[in-house]
Design a protein around this motif. Sequence first.
Motif, PDB file in Angstrom:
ATOM      1  N   ASN A  52       0.812  -1.215   0.000  1.00 25.65           N
ATOM      2  CA  ASN A  52       0.000   0.000   0.000  1.00 25.65           C
ATOM      3  C   ASN A  52       0.847   1.267   0.000  1.00 25.65           C
ATOM      4  OD1 ASN A  52      -2.707  -0.958   0.004  1.00 25.65           O
ATOM      5  ND2 ASN A  52      -2.465  -1.599   2.127  1.00 25.65           N
ATOM      6  N   ARG A  77      -4.629  -0.148  -5.151  1.00 24.29           N
ATOM      7  CA  ARG A  77      -4.632   0.252  -3.741  1.00 24.29           C
ATOM      8  C   ARG A  77      -5.921   0.953  -3.361  1.00 24.29           C
ATOM      9  NH1 ARG A  77       1.298   3.214  -3.867  1.00 24.29           N
ATOM     10  NH2 ARG A  77       2.599   1.328  -3.740  1.00 24.29           N
ATOM     11  N   PRO A  78      -6.285   0.903  -2.078  1.00 28.88           N
ATOM     12  CA  PRO A  78      -5.589   0.217  -0.993  1.00 28.88           C
ATOM     13  C   PRO A  78      -6.019  -1.242  -0.889  1.00 28.88           C
ATOM     14  CG  PRO A  78      -7.441   1.406  -0.079  1.00 28.88           C
ATOM     15  CD  PRO A  78      -7.437   1.688  -1.565  1.00 28.88           C
ATOM     16  N   LEU A  80      -6.939  -3.840   1.723  1.00 27.17           N
ATOM     17  CA  LEU A  80      -7.344  -3.832   3.123  1.00 27.17           C
ATOM     18  C   LEU A  80      -7.197  -5.204   3.773  1.00 27.17           C
ATOM     19  CD1 LEU A  80     -10.454  -1.472   2.926  1.00 27.17           C
ATOM     20  CD2 LEU A  80      -8.031  -0.908   3.217  1.00 27.17           C
ATOM     21  N   VAL A 106       0.787  -7.241   3.289  1.00 24.03           N
ATOM     22  CA  VAL A 106      -0.171  -6.322   3.917  1.00 24.03           C
ATOM     23  C   VAL A 106      -0.308  -6.758   5.380  1.00 24.03           C
ATOM     24  CG1 VAL A 106      -2.532  -5.445   3.933  1.00 24.03           C
ATOM     25  CG2 VAL A 106      -1.432  -6.023   1.748  1.00 24.03           C
ATOM     26  N   GLU A 216      -6.605   6.402   1.280  1.00 21.05           N
ATOM     27  CA  GLU A 216      -5.651   6.465   2.394  1.00 21.05           C
ATOM     28  C   GLU A 216      -6.383   6.442   3.732  1.00 21.05           C
ATOM     29  OE1 GLU A 216      -1.799   7.014   4.348  1.00 21.05           O
ATOM     30  OE2 GLU A 216      -2.740   5.880   2.736  1.00 21.05           O
ATOM     31  N   ARG A 219      -7.195   2.934   4.532  1.00 20.28           N
ATOM     32  CA  ARG A 219      -5.995   2.220   4.954  1.00 20.28           C
ATOM     33  C   ARG A 219      -5.651   2.555   6.402  1.00 20.28           C
ATOM     34  NH1 ARG A 219      -0.679   2.511   5.830  1.00 20.28           N
ATOM     35  NH2 ARG A 219      -0.665   4.788   5.662  1.00 20.28           N
TER      36      ARG A 219
END
Length: 230
Positions: A52, A77-78, A80, A106, A216, A219
């Motif tokens: 990410n 992205r992102p 998760l 991740v 973001e 994330r």
Amino acid sequence: MQRLIWLLLIISMVSACAGGEGKATEEETATESQEEATPPEAPGTLAVLNPNLASAEEMAALPEIGEALAQKIVEGRPFLSMKDFQAVMGEMDEAAKEALFTVCFVPLNLNTTPEEDFKMVPGVGDKMAHEFEEYRPYKKVAQFRREMGKYVDEDEIARYEKYVFVPVALNSATDEEILAIPGVGDRMLHEFKEYRPYNSLEQFRREIGKYVDDNELARLERFVYLDTEN
């Protein structure tokens, strides 16, 4: 007379060495300060990229990843979850995935990840996946270290920590805990603390959403939970 000459020579040499040591100490101090600011990886450990956050160039340099797949990863992205990341790998075989996940991963939430999914962490089998799950809920990473220390040594625990995380409490997390969130620096540390106390995760989304985009924000939300401030 000869003794006097030798004595003078010895005194001169000692004085010169003392002066040299003083200069070296200043240089060593500067070097030590620099090393403290950027501590090196422990011997034998591997850096683990977060897909990410890594650049397309960093991703393309990894095993089994070329420029095309690196670009696809960046555009996806992102991620998760690790399953989301796995999905973008397409037809990559299991051996190749295992090699890749050693150096690109991740992070998994220690409190919510299914036990079976912990086996995606390189080197974690049935026994340790069970132990990861056994000690929930984790409030601090120190708790994880203490419990896993019953089964493995400190180096192995440090390796595990490259692949997992304990969410931090929005209202009471320390600066150190917030800065441990991947991708969070001093600026975002300030913003996280600026809006305390948080009364809901919606408030967190609204306030931090002033500074980052929706991807973001999603994330970052993985790494926090709402606690009630006393």
